[in-house]
Design a protein around this motif. Structure first.
Motif: not given
Ligand code: NAD
Ligand code: UGA
Length: 463
Positions: A133-136, A220-222, A276-278
């Protein structure tokens, strides 16, 4: 382009299960998962598939089927990069703990190292897939590194974020709601997109494979994680209001969830979301918004985290207040430590923060979790750096059995919604505890009426 060899950098919670499923469903593709962490790779190669480093229902069976056939785990990163036509980057992207953006921005140092390594090693054209998961707009940076430090070969960058949830990783991977692939709109970009679409088409129907431009896919992932976490903070905000007004949050959730526009999922009030993600992804979103000067957007999303921190703290405060404003030297038993059921992952678990608060109040914490080791729990507490290691060791006892963990306790707190907790002999547990015996159900999984009829003082979330 027909893909026959895939490499995945990062053998973690995403890389391991995702590649195991690709290997199972695509026996014609050789899949090699590589990692710098030698122990992790050794564990993935453990002759007994039950000992693989990640617990997910159904995963060990898939690994047993594909490992050694077309699924390999290795520490030889260069070799795997060299051989593969398609390279997934699935390394961790934690919140930065230093420098600019500390505590908010995603730390992209592992991503950059991967890009540099791919550039150095690759002698043929490669498709590089962002699975992390990465910054746009990260693809822009990866492309720049690859093009400026490579050996003159062509790279196509795709964004293919992962939407699996832990505890249901295998079913999510086998039956995904959608596969999202972002790529360039050039001819080469479309060719790369099609190559990845072909891989997934081995088991996912085409109408569930969505292709977009790279930036939409990254963002979209973020966005998906922000919306999911926002629902939890929204229902948790209501849970506090329910406690003041006599409304019951489970009834409220049911009532609003029947509205087809709202839907019933992700409306379970709890002690707070972990994982770990939200948190990391929302902080990252907040940071990105701020960096474009969008302060109202940033504040809007930050509130989701503020509410979640409040919910965790509120839970520990409630335990202290209910136990006559002191928990010093009292035994409080935690059932569950993992951030959710059916996983051994504890990252950002609410249990860690609640334990930390209660240890500060000099409580003695006993824990039973079906899948989490004592070492992991102590590491989690040490990571907060609230106190020295020895103090955590003194305050925490870990049991192999819930009944033993509850003996002599003043209160039980449910921190994870493991199914087995609902099947216990609660009368037996009650008889072994100090009286009055309290239950703080941080997951609203137990039957309040039944526990009260046994004699427990029951406290759920939002009722
Ligand atoms: P993880 O920490 O479990 O695994 C990452 C692995 O990458 C580690 O084993 C680490 O040793 C390895 N690594 C780091 N740098 C490396 C390098 N240069 N070369 C080789 N190996 C390297 O992380 P994870 O939970 O699998 O998450 C990975 C990414 O996927 C993150 O961006 C996360 O946001 C995203 N994601 C995670 C989940 C989830 O459920 N955990 C779901 C969707 C997306
Ligand atoms: C979440 C998303 O659900 C995945 O789609 C995403 O791929 C992943 O993050 C990621 O990017 O890492 P995960 O964190 O593994 O997956 O697990 P969830 O099921 O989303 O649960 C997260 C936390 O929210 C848990 O602590 C869970 O107990 C809590 N939760 C969930 C609630 O408190 N209430 C709910 O209604 C749902």
């Amino acid at each position: 382009m027909k893909i026959t060899k895939i490499c995945c950098i990062g053998a973690g919670y995403v890389g391991g299960p995702t590649m195991a499923v690709i290997a199972q469903k695509c026996p014609h593709i050789q899949v090699t998962v590589v990692d710098l962490n030698e122990q992790r790779i050794a564990d993935w190669n453990d002759p007994n598939p039950e000992n693989i480093p990640i617990y997910e229902p159904g995963l060990s069976e898939i690994v047993a089927e594909a490992r050694g056939r077309n699924l390999f785990f290795s520490t030889d990163v260069d070799k795997a990069i060299d051989e593969a036509q398609m390279i997934f980057i699935s390394v961790n992207t934690p919140t930065k703990t230093y420098g600019k953006g500390k505590g908010m921005a995603a730390d992209l140092k592992y991503i950059e190292l991967c890009a540099r390594q791919i550039a150095r090693v690759a002698k043929q054209n490669k498709i590089v897939v962002e699975k992390s998961t990465l910054p746009v707009r990260t693809a822009e940076a990866i492309k720049s590194i690859l093009d400026n430090t490579g050996n003159g070969v062509q790279f196509q960058i795709l964004s293919n974020p992962e939407f699996l949830a832990e505890g249901t990783a295998v079913t999510d991977l086998l039956n995904p709601d959608r596969i999202l692939i972002g790529g360039d709109t050039t001819e080469e970009g479309e060719e790369a997109i099609n190559a990845l679409v072909d891989v997934y088409s081995n088991w996912v129907s085409r109408d569930r494979i969505l292709t977009t431009n790279v930036w939409s896919s990254e963002l979209s992932k973020l966005t998906a994680n922000a919306f999911l976490a926002q629902r939890i903070s929204s229902i948790n905000a209501m849970s506090e209001l329910c406690e003041k007004t006599g409304a019951d949050v489970n009834e409220v959730a049911r009532a609003i969830g029947m509205d087809s526009r709202i839907g019933p999922k992700f409306l379970k009030a709890s002690v707070g979301f972990g994982g770990s993600c939200f948190q990391k992804d929302i902080l990252n979103l907040v940071y990105i918004a701020k960096s474009y000067g969008l302060n109202e957007v940033a504040d809007y999303w930050e509130q989701v985290i503020i509410m979640n921190d409040h919910q965790k703290r509120r839970f520990s405060n409630k335990i202290v207040q209910t136990l006559y404003n002191t928990v010093a030297d009292k035994k409080i038993t935690f059932l569950g430590w993992a951030f959710k059921k059916d996983t051994n992952d504890t990252r950002e678990s609410a249990a860690i923060y609640v334990a930390d608060d209660l240890i500060n109040e000099q409580a003695k914490i006993s824990v039973f979790d079906p899948k989490v080791s004592k070492n992991k729990m102590l590491n989690d507490l040490d990571y907060l750096e609230t106190r020295i290691s020895q103090e955590n060791i003194d305050a925490l006892s870990v049991f192999e059995n819930a009944y033993e963990a509850c003996k002599g306790a003043h209160a039980i707190a449910i921190l994870t919604e493991w199914d087995e907790f609902t099947t216990y002999d609660w009368k037996k547990i009650y008889d072994s505890m100090h009286k009055p015996a309290f239950v703080f159900d941080g997951r609203n999984i137990l039957n309040a009426k039944q526990l009260e009829s046994i004699g427990f003082v029951y406290n759920g979330i939002g009722s």
